[in-house]
Motif scaffolding. Structure first.
Motif, PDB file in Angstrom:
ATOM      1  N   GLN A 480      -3.838 -61.014  -2.930  1.00  0.00           N
ATOM      2  CA  GLN A 480      -4.061 -60.819  -1.497  1.00  0.00           C
ATOM      3  C   GLN A 480      -5.532 -60.939  -1.107  1.00  0.00           C
ATOM      4  OE1 GLN A 480      -1.065 -60.459   0.036  1.00  0.00           O
ATOM      5  NE2 GLN A 480      -0.253 -60.452  -2.060  1.00  0.00           N
ATOM      6  N   LEU A 481      -6.415 -60.482  -2.013  1.00  0.00           N
ATOM      7  CA  LEU A 481      -7.836 -60.400  -1.701  1.00  0.00           C
ATOM      8  C   LEU A 481      -8.662 -61.068  -2.791  1.00  0.00           C
ATOM      9  CD1 LEU A 481      -8.033 -56.625  -0.674  1.00  0.00           C
ATOM     10  CD2 LEU A 481      -7.918 -58.575   0.890  1.00  0.00           C
ATOM     11  N   ALA A 482      -9.908 -61.341  -2.480  1.00  0.00           N
ATOM     12  CA  ALA A 482     -10.844 -61.829  -3.490  1.00  0.00           C
ATOM     13  C   ALA A 482     -10.868 -60.853  -4.656  1.00  0.00           C
ATOM     14  CB  ALA A 482     -12.235 -61.982  -2.895  1.00  0.00           C
ATOM     15  N   TYR A 483     -10.996 -61.381  -5.870  1.00  0.00           N
ATOM     16  CA  TYR A 483     -10.833 -60.566  -7.072  1.00  0.00           C
ATOM     17  C   TYR A 483     -11.734 -59.334  -7.105  1.00  0.00           C
ATOM     18  CZ  TYR A 483     -15.247 -62.008  -9.183  1.00  0.00           C
ATOM     19  OH  TYR A 483     -16.587 -62.180  -9.448  1.00  0.00           O
ATOM     20  N   TYR A 484     -12.948 -59.455  -6.562  1.00  0.00           N
ATOM     21  CA  TYR A 484     -13.888 -58.347  -6.677  1.00  0.00           C
ATOM     22  C   TYR A 484     -13.517 -57.171  -5.776  1.00  0.00           C
ATOM     23  CZ  TYR A 484     -15.826 -60.851  -2.617  1.00  0.00           C
ATOM     24  OH  TYR A 484     -15.983 -61.496  -1.420  1.00  0.00           O
ATOM     25  N   LYS A 485     -12.608 -57.381  -4.817  1.00  0.00           N
ATOM     26  CA  LYS A 485     -12.198 -56.305  -3.918  1.00  0.00           C
ATOM     27  C   LYS A 485     -11.082 -55.442  -4.503  1.00  0.00           C
ATOM     28  CE  LYS A 485     -13.187 -59.140   0.197  1.00  0.00           C
ATOM     29  NZ  LYS A 485     -12.620 -59.741   1.420  1.00  0.00           N
ATOM     30  N   ALA A 486     -10.390 -55.926  -5.521  1.00  0.00           N
ATOM     31  CA  ALA A 486      -9.275 -55.191  -6.107  1.00  0.00           C
ATOM     32  C   ALA A 486      -9.775 -53.911  -6.784  1.00  0.00           C
ATOM     33  CB  ALA A 486      -8.543 -56.071  -7.116  1.00  0.00           C
ATOM     34  N   PRO A 487      -8.905 -52.903  -6.911  1.00  0.00           N
ATOM     35  CA  PRO A 487      -9.337 -51.662  -7.564  1.00  0.00           C
ATOM     36  C   PRO A 487      -9.744 -51.888  -9.013  1.00  0.00           C
ATOM     37  CG  PRO A 487      -7.249 -51.349  -6.396  1.00  0.00           C
ATOM     38  CD  PRO A 487      -7.520 -52.820  -6.413  1.00  0.00           C
ATOM     39  N   GLY A 488     -10.873 -51.319  -9.387  1.00  0.00           N
ATOM     40  CA  GLY A 488     -11.269 -51.304 -10.786  1.00  0.00           C
ATOM     41  C   GLY A 488     -10.705 -50.082 -11.484  1.00  0.00           C
ATOM     42  N   TYR A 489     -10.402 -49.063 -10.673  1.00  0.00           N
ATOM     43  CA  TYR A 489      -9.774 -47.844 -11.175  1.00  0.00           C
ATOM     44  C   TYR A 489      -8.715 -47.409 -10.166  1.00  0.00           C
ATOM     45  CZ  TYR A 489     -14.057 -47.386 -14.001  1.00  0.00           C
ATOM     46  OH  TYR A 489     -15.105 -47.599 -14.864  1.00  0.00           O
ATOM     47  N   ILE A 490      -7.631 -46.847 -10.684  1.00  0.00           N
ATOM     48  CA  ILE A 490      -6.611 -46.228  -9.831  1.00  0.00           C
ATOM     49  C   ILE A 490      -6.306 -44.840 -10.374  1.00  0.00           C
ATOM     50  CG2 ILE A 490      -4.155 -46.242  -9.219  1.00  0.00           C
ATOM     51  CD1 ILE A 490      -4.312 -49.224  -8.804  1.00  0.00           C
ATOM     52  N   ALA A 491      -6.311 -43.877  -9.465  1.00  0.00           N
ATOM     53  CA  ALA A 491      -5.890 -42.520  -9.795  1.00  0.00           C
ATOM     54  C   ALA A 491      -4.747 -42.152  -8.849  1.00  0.00           C
ATOM     55  CB  ALA A 491      -7.044 -41.538  -9.650  1.00  0.00           C
ATOM     56  N   PHE A 492      -3.635 -41.745  -9.411  1.00  0.00           N
ATOM     57  CA  PHE A 492      -2.512 -41.293  -8.584  1.00  0.00           C
ATOM     58  C   PHE A 492      -2.707 -39.810  -8.264  1.00  0.00           C
ATOM     59  CE2 PHE A 492      -0.598 -44.945 -10.852  1.00  0.00           C
ATOM     60  CZ  PHE A 492      -0.230 -45.696  -9.734  1.00  0.00           C
ATOM     61  N   VAL A 493      -2.676 -39.484  -6.985  1.00  0.00           N
ATOM     62  CA  VAL A 493      -2.931 -38.118  -6.531  1.00  0.00           C
ATOM     63  C   VAL A 493      -1.777 -37.648  -5.652  1.00  0.00           C
ATOM     64  CG1 VAL A 493      -5.435 -38.394  -6.640  1.00  0.00           C
ATOM     65  CG2 VAL A 493      -4.232 -38.948  -4.514  1.00  0.00           C
ATOM     66  N   GLU A 494      -1.681 -36.338  -5.489  1.00  0.00           N
ATOM     67  CA  GLU A 494      -0.614 -35.778  -4.666  1.00  0.00           C
ATOM     68  C   GLU A 494      -0.926 -35.876  -3.185  1.00  0.00           C
ATOM     69  OE1 GLU A 494       0.272 -31.837  -5.898  1.00  0.00           O
ATOM     70  OE2 GLU A 494       0.987 -32.431  -7.894  1.00  0.00           O
ATOM     71  N   GLU A 495      -2.206 -35.826  -2.846  1.00  0.00           N
ATOM     72  CA  GLU A 495      -2.601 -35.918  -1.448  1.00  0.00           C
ATOM     73  C   GLU A 495      -4.039 -36.412  -1.349  1.00  0.00           C
ATOM     74  OE1 GLU A 495      -2.267 -32.014   0.194  1.00  0.00           O
ATOM     75  OE2 GLU A 495      -3.860 -31.176  -1.048  1.00  0.00           O
ATOM     76  N   LEU A 496      -4.378 -36.920  -0.179  1.00  0.00           N
ATOM     77  CA  LEU A 496      -5.741 -37.391   0.077  1.00  0.00           C
ATOM     78  C   LEU A 496      -6.499 -36.327   0.864  1.00  0.00           C
ATOM     79  CD1 LEU A 496      -4.964 -41.067   1.171  1.00  0.00           C
ATOM     80  CD2 LEU A 496      -5.694 -40.281  -1.081  1.00  0.00           C
ATOM     81  N   PRO A 497      -7.826 -36.281   0.728  1.00  0.00           N
ATOM     82  CA  PRO A 497      -8.602 -35.307   1.504  1.00  0.00           C
ATOM     83  C   PRO A 497      -8.694 -35.720   2.966  1.00  0.00           C
ATOM     84  CG  PRO A 497     -10.064 -36.706   0.199  1.00  0.00           C
ATOM     85  CD  PRO A 497      -8.663 -37.064  -0.207  1.00  0.00           C
ATOM     86  N   VAL A 498      -7.971 -35.015   3.829  1.00  0.00           N
ATOM     87  CA  VAL A 498      -7.958 -35.326   5.261  1.00  0.00           C
ATOM     88  C   VAL A 498      -8.216 -34.062   6.065  1.00  0.00           C
ATOM     89  CG1 VAL A 498      -6.411 -37.303   5.022  1.00  0.00           C
ATOM     90  CG2 VAL A 498      -5.446 -35.019   5.373  1.00  0.00           C
ATOM     91  N   THR A 499      -8.609 -34.253   7.311  1.00  0.00           N
ATOM     92  CA  THR A 499      -8.838 -33.135   8.216  1.00  0.00           C
ATOM     93  C   THR A 499      -7.508 -32.684   8.823  1.00  0.00           C
ATOM     94  OG1 THR A 499      -9.138 -34.544  10.148  1.00  0.00           O
ATOM     95  CG2 THR A 499     -11.079 -34.104   8.792  1.00  0.00           C
ATOM     96  N   ALA A 500      -7.567 -31.673   9.650  1.00  0.00           N
ATOM     97  CA  ALA A 500      -6.355 -31.173  10.310  1.00  0.00           C
ATOM     98  C   ALA A 500      -5.722 -32.220  11.205  1.00  0.00           C
ATOM     99  CB  ALA A 500      -6.695 -29.915  11.118  1.00  0.00           C
ATOM    100  N   THR A 501      -6.542 -33.175  11.655  1.00  0.00           N
ATOM    101  CA  THR A 501      -6.023 -34.257  12.500  1.00  0.00           C
ATOM    102  C   THR A 501      -5.729 -35.512  11.687  1.00  0.00           C
ATOM    103  OG1 THR A 501      -8.291 -34.924  13.021  1.00  0.00           O
ATOM    104  CG2 THR A 501      -7.211 -33.391  14.543  1.00  0.00           C
ATOM    105  N   GLN A 502      -5.639 -35.340  10.366  1.00  0.00           N
ATOM    106  CA  GLN A 502      -5.285 -36.415   9.436  1.00  0.00           C
ATOM    107  C   GLN A 502      -6.338 -37.519   9.337  1.00  0.00           C
ATOM    108  OE1 GLN A 502      -2.461 -36.174   7.351  1.00  0.00           O
ATOM    109  NE2 GLN A 502      -2.707 -34.125   8.239  1.00  0.00           N
TER     110      GLN A 502
END
Length: 534
Positions: A480-502
């Motif tokens: 989908q994207l130029a090779y350098y934009k792809a993730p070099g690392y992936i971590a699966f997490v339960e949730e992302l750090p977001v504010t009360a308004t997401q």
């Protein structure tokens, strides 16, 4: 000093003054990769070829207000077609050959080019991308038959200094922005370099520069190219950086100066020391991003200074800051201090002047935008925001000591800088969010000892996240994207750090990514990030 007001005019002046001097130099290794002729091209010979290309374009109906895409990698023909287009007032749109189909379609739809001059094995892909974008863009392979212009697609001439190039750069809001670069932008780059003092000073005495950097970026296209045009010098553009043969290329090209990115010194210092390390004619290197811990050791080992500088596509020479004057601060990420032609401020989050904050720049004198880009194409709001208060807001955090010396600290903007390429986290997130296994995703920069930054993706998966899923997601992203934009690392997490308004908390995300970098559960995918052959 350049006196002409167009890129082509400046080249013609140099060709008239130094017709027999070498203008472009193609190394045998580059010629072999591209299957082109090796050797030097004189100013006189280049002028004839540029004239031929310009005549062909004019005869086929191309004119001021048209845009022509160039997908020619680092071939010398890139510069010749650029000059030919400039001669008749046509703007060029440089294409990064690593871009994939969706990225190409976006650029074509946004820039509205009438023609693309493209290497043979990418022409089919460009035609398909143009069709997908709904743009009637002709595609011509080098030395092919030039199709007649579709004059009804002509973009209305934008008054004042004519556009010379539309160069796309990643920002913070998703899709790349098209930076309008005028003739003045390129002329000022040449003037800046030819008038530079200190260790970066160049002369009209047969200067020779070598660069492995992509010529579809402003560094090589504006600074390297226009510097050599300004002083009648010779430019050697390699296809890319090859650590194992770099010094052989430097020696055989007889170069007197070079351009670099931080990844290059890191790789070169990894090789075994040799008696040949100082067997070259280089006086200085000009670039950015060297690992501070390697700076002094590199200069001592290879026998020439590295002048660290700061600039952006948007600022051009109008806001360039460079550590080219002695005494230099080595090993502390110093970018020097602004010269008399640049005004700079550092402001805190409240917009108040500070010695540690966001760097704001403008040109000194009556025209604060002199040498800068003319604006973002089709995005006046983003242009106005960048120039809020009459200063260009760079998005980079810098600190200043009492003597005025500045030091690069970090990026305020949500941009990942990997091996010289700017990557918008939002663009990568938007692409990854379309994957059927991903519930939500956020991307941040993590440090990489060789490439500066690497792309780290925190992913909330639909179901259980596995290493197999991470590999499949990365391979999908590479399509989908130029090779350098792809993730070099992936971590699966339960949730992302977001504010009360997401709203995503970027600072918290960056801290999380750096913490997860050392987590055994984080999946290292850097080995998958390789250029995909079309």
């Amino acid at each position: 000093m350049i006196t002409a007001d167009t890129v082509y005019g400046a080249f013609c002046d140099s060709a008239a003054q130094w017709p027999d001097r070498p203008f472009l130099n193609v190394m045998p290794e580059t010629a072999q990769i591209y299957d082109i002729e090796a050797g030097e091209i004189s100013y006189a010979r280049a002028l004839v070829q540029v004239g031929s290309y310009a005549a062909q374009l004019k005869s086929a109906g191309y004119r001021k207000g048209h845009r022509v895409m160039l997908l020619l990698e680092n071939r010398p023909d890139y510069f010749l077609w650029f000059l030919a287009c400039n001669a008749i007032g046509v703007s060029v749109v440089p294409i990064n050959p690593d871009l994939r189909a969706a990225e190409l379609s976006y650029m074509i739809n946004h820039a509205e080019p009438v023609l693309a001059i493209c290497i043979a094995h990418r022409s089919k892909e460009l035609r398909k991308a143009a069709k997908s974008a709904g743009v009637d863009m002709a595609v011509m392979e080098p030395h092919g038959s030039l199709p007649h212009a579709q004059t009804d697609m002509c973009i209305a001439a934008r008054g004042g200094d004519p556009e010379a190039a539309l160069l796309y750069t990643s920002g913070t809001t998703g899709q790349p922005k098209g930076c309008i670069l005028t003739n003045e932008y390129f002329i000022e780059a040449g003037r800046w370099y030819s008038a530079a003092t200190g260790i970066c000073a160049i002369t009209t005495d047969h200067e020779r520069m070598i660069t492995p950097l992509p010529i579809f970026h402003m560094n090589a296209m504006a600074f390297s190219f226009m510097a050599m045009v300004a002083v009648g010098g010779c430019l050697t553009a390699l296809d890319r950086f090859h650590p194992s043969t770099w010094w052989d290329s430097v020696r055989r090209s007889k170069s007197t100066c070079l351009h670099y990115l931080g990844v290059m010194p890191s790789m070169l210092m990894g090789a075994e020391p040799s008696a040949q390390d100082i067997n070259h004619t280089i006086r200085f290197g000009f670039g950015a991003g060297i690992d501070p811990k390697l700076h002094a050791a590199f200069e001592q080992r290879f026998g020439f200074p590295l002048s660290e500088g700061w600039a952006m596509t948007e600022t051009g020479a109008g806001g360039t800051i460079c550590a080219n004057r002695e005494p230099r601060v080595i090993g502390k990420s110093s970018i020097g201090s602004p010269d008399e032609k640049v005004q700079a401020r550092l402001v805190d989050d409240a917009g108040k002047d500070s010695d540690h904050g966001e760097l704001l720049v403008r040109a000194a004198g009556t025209d604060p935008r002199k040498g800068f880009f003319a604006g973002y194409f089709k995005n006046q709001a983003a242009t106005d925001e960048a120039w809020q208060g009459g200063w260009f807001h760079t998005g980079d955090i810098v600190r200043r000591e009492a003597d005025g010396t500045m030091y690069f600290v970090d990026r305020k903007k949500n941009v990942i800088r990997r091996s010289g390429e700017n990557i918008a986290a939002v663009e990568v997130e938007s692409a990854l969010a379309k994957h059927p296994s991903i519930k939500s995703v956020a991307v941040a920069a993590v440090p990489d000892g060789i490439r500066g930054d690497e792309v780290f993706a925190c992913i909330v998966p639909k179901g259980a996240g596995t290493s197999e899923m991470a590999i499949e997601i990365t391979q999908w992203c590479l399509r989908q994207l130029a090779y350098y934009k792809a993730p070099g690392y992936i971590a699966f997490v339960e949730e992302l750090p977001v504010t009360a308004t997401q709203k995503l908390q970027r600072a918290t995300l960056k801290t999380l990514a750096n913490t997860l970098l050392g987590d055994p559960a984080t999946i290292d995918l850097r080995h998958l990030k390789k250029r995909i052959k079309a």
